[in-house]
Scaffold this motif. Structure first.
Motif, PDB file in Angstrom:
ATOM      1  N   ALA A 251       0.810  -1.441   0.021  1.00 35.92           N
ATOM      2  CA  ALA A 251       0.075   0.176  -0.201  1.00 35.92           C
ATOM      3  C   ALA A 251       0.854   1.263  -0.104  1.00 35.92           C
ATOM      4  O   ALA A 251       0.543   1.612  -0.696  1.00 35.92           O
ATOM      5  CB  ALA A 251      -1.065   0.167   1.707  1.00 35.92           C
TER       6      ALA A 251
ATOM      7  N   ALA B 286       2.158   1.380  -3.587  1.00 36.96           N
ATOM      8  CA  ALA B 286       0.924   1.971  -4.232  1.00 36.96           C
ATOM      9  C   ALA B 286       0.757   3.295  -3.943  1.00 36.96           C
ATOM     10  O   ALA B 286       0.311   4.213  -5.240  1.00 36.96           O
ATOM     11  CB  ALA B 286      -0.310   1.114  -3.636  1.00 36.96           C
ATOM     12  N   ALA B 287       1.031   3.993  -3.038  1.00 33.49           N
ATOM     13  CA  ALA B 287       0.464   5.346  -2.534  1.00 33.49           C
ATOM     14  C   ALA B 287       1.727   6.180  -3.182  1.00 33.49           C
ATOM     15  O   ALA B 287       1.177   7.504  -3.871  1.00 33.49           O
ATOM     16  CB  ALA B 287       1.026   6.572  -0.903  1.00 33.49           C
TER      17      ALA B 287
ATOM     18  N   ILE C 234       0.076   6.598  -6.752  1.00 27.50           N
ATOM     19  CA  ILE C 234      -0.483   7.058  -7.456  1.00 27.50           C
ATOM     20  C   ILE C 234      -0.345   8.779  -7.152  1.00 27.50           C
ATOM     21  O   ILE C 234      -1.598  10.006  -7.345  1.00 27.50           O
ATOM     22  CB  ILE C 234      -1.715   6.969  -6.837  1.00 27.50           C
ATOM     23  CG1 ILE C 234      -2.178   7.169  -5.312  1.00 27.50           C
ATOM     24  CG2 ILE C 234      -2.272   5.296  -7.134  1.00 27.50           C
ATOM     25  CD1 ILE C 234      -3.291   6.898  -4.564  1.00 27.50           C
TER      26      ILE C 234
ATOM     27  N   VAL D  77       0.620  10.393  -4.619  1.00 28.82           N
ATOM     28  CA  VAL D  77       1.178  10.537  -2.920  1.00 28.82           C
ATOM     29  C   VAL D  77       2.091  10.775  -2.418  1.00 28.82           C
ATOM     30  O   VAL D  77       2.743   9.706  -2.076  1.00 28.82           O
ATOM     31  CB  VAL D  77      -0.162  10.080  -1.794  1.00 28.82           C
ATOM     32  CG1 VAL D  77       0.114  10.511  -0.446  1.00 28.82           C
ATOM     33  CG2 VAL D  77      -1.089  10.208  -2.854  1.00 28.82           C
ATOM     34  N   GLU D  78       2.707  11.445  -1.767  1.00 29.77           N
ATOM     35  CA  GLU D  78       3.871  11.968  -2.009  1.00 29.77           C
ATOM     36  C   GLU D  78       4.374  11.890  -0.078  1.00 29.77           C
ATOM     37  O   GLU D  78       3.469  12.024   0.729  1.00 29.77           O
ATOM     38  CB  GLU D  78       5.362  12.828  -2.062  1.00 29.77           C
ATOM     39  CG  GLU D  78       4.722  13.237  -3.294  1.00 29.77           C
ATOM     40  CD  GLU D  78       5.652  12.530  -4.816  1.00 29.77           C
ATOM     41  OE1 GLU D  78       6.974  11.794  -4.055  1.00 29.77           O
ATOM     42  OE2 GLU D  78       5.299  12.590  -5.698  1.00 29.77           O
ATOM     43  N   GLY D  79       5.315  10.901   0.692  1.00 26.42           N
ATOM     44  CA  GLY D  79       5.814  11.385   2.006  1.00 26.42           C
ATOM     45  C   GLY D  79       6.232  10.293   2.718  1.00 26.42           C
ATOM     46  O   GLY D  79       6.075  10.382   4.370  1.00 26.42           O
ATOM     47  N   VAL D  80       4.471   9.490   2.466  1.00 23.65           N
ATOM     48  CA  VAL D  80       4.109   8.363   2.815  1.00 23.65           C
ATOM     49  C   VAL D  80       5.535   7.084   3.540  1.00 23.65           C
ATOM     50  O   VAL D  80       6.072   6.941   2.912  1.00 23.65           O
ATOM     51  CB  VAL D  80       3.323   7.670   2.578  1.00 23.65           C
ATOM     52  CG1 VAL D  80       2.634   6.694   3.474  1.00 23.65           C
ATOM     53  CG2 VAL D  80       1.689   8.681   2.151  1.00 23.65           C
ATOM     54  N   SER D  81       5.526   7.042   4.832  1.00 20.72           N
ATOM     55  CA  SER D  81       6.604   6.096   5.050  1.00 20.72           C
ATOM     56  C   SER D  81       6.108   4.904   6.495  1.00 20.72           C
ATOM     57  O   SER D  81       4.793   5.748   7.001  1.00 20.72           O
ATOM     58  CB  SER D  81       7.828   6.978   5.125  1.00 20.72           C
ATOM     59  OG  SER D  81       7.491   7.241   6.976  1.00 20.72           O
TER      60      SER D  81
ATOM     61  N   LEU E 211       3.682   2.062   6.479  1.00 20.47           N
ATOM     62  CA  LEU E 211       2.529   1.802   7.166  1.00 20.47           C
ATOM     63  C   LEU E 211       2.136   0.179   6.963  1.00 20.47           C
ATOM     64  O   LEU E 211       2.726  -0.119   6.483  1.00 20.47           O
ATOM     65  CB  LEU E 211       1.737   2.152   5.047  1.00 20.47           C
ATOM     66  CG  LEU E 211       0.499   2.729   4.874  1.00 20.47           C
ATOM     67  CD1 LEU E 211       0.308   3.577   4.155  1.00 20.47           C
ATOM     68  CD2 LEU E 211       0.116   1.003   5.014  1.00 20.47           C
TER      69      LEU E 211
END
Lengths: 90, 90
Positions: free
Chosen positions: A24, A27-28, A31, A33-37, A39
Motif C-alpha cells: 500500500a 502504491a501510494a 498514485i 501521494v508523496e511522503g508516506v512511510s 504504513l
C-alpha cells in the motif's frame, strides 16, 4: 442490563513484517501521494456488549481479544470502551 | 520537513453485510463471551507522512483514503492526524 460500545484495535507486532502495508505504501507513491512511510495495516473491531458493569464488560472483551480477535503470536491489541446511552430504550 | 502520524479507520457502510463480523460474534458466544452484538470488522491503517504542514498532510491522506485504502462503494473512512515530535532528529 447496561450496554457498552467498544472498539478493539488489532495491530501487527513491530517485529512482524507487513507485506500488505508495504504494498500500500508503494502504491501510494505510484498514485502521486508523496511522503508516506511506515504504513501498517491492522484490524478495527467495533461491537456492542451487554454486561452488568464496565469492569465486567472489559474483562469479557479482554478474553475475546486474546482468544478470538488477535493472534497473540504476531499481534497486539488495545481496547476502548464506553457506556451507551439507554434513555430511549424500554 | 515536518512529519505527521496518522490513523485511517476504514469501516463497512452500515447497509453492507459483514459475514466475517457475524462469524466472530457467533464464535464469541461459543467461547463463553456473553452479550456481544453488532460486531463489525474494519481496517485500521497507521502511517507516517512528511508534508510542509498539517493541511497538506490531511489533503494527501484524503486522496490516499479515497483512492487506495477504502472502497467507497462499500466502505467509509475517518482520519486522525497529529504532528510528530522531531526533537531527537538531526
Amino acid at each position: 442490563m447496561p450496554q457498552f460500545q467498544a472498539r478493539v484495535l488489532v495491530s501487527l507486532r513491530p517485529s512482524v513484517l507487513d507485506p500488505a502495508g508495504e504494498a500500500a505504501r508503494s502504491a501510494a507513491q505510484r498514485i502521486g501521494v508523496e511522503g508516506v512511510s511506515k504504513l501498517r495495516i491492522g484490524k478495527s473491531v467495533d461491537l456492542a456488549i451487554d454486561a452488568p458493569d464496565e469492569d465486567e464488560a472489559r474483562r469479557r472483551l479482554e478474553v475475546l481479544s486474546d482468544r478470538l480477535l488477535a493472534n497473540p503470536v504476531i499481534e497486539d491489541w488495545s481496547l476502548d470502551i464506553e457506556p451507551l446511552n439507554h434513555s430511549n430504550e424500554s
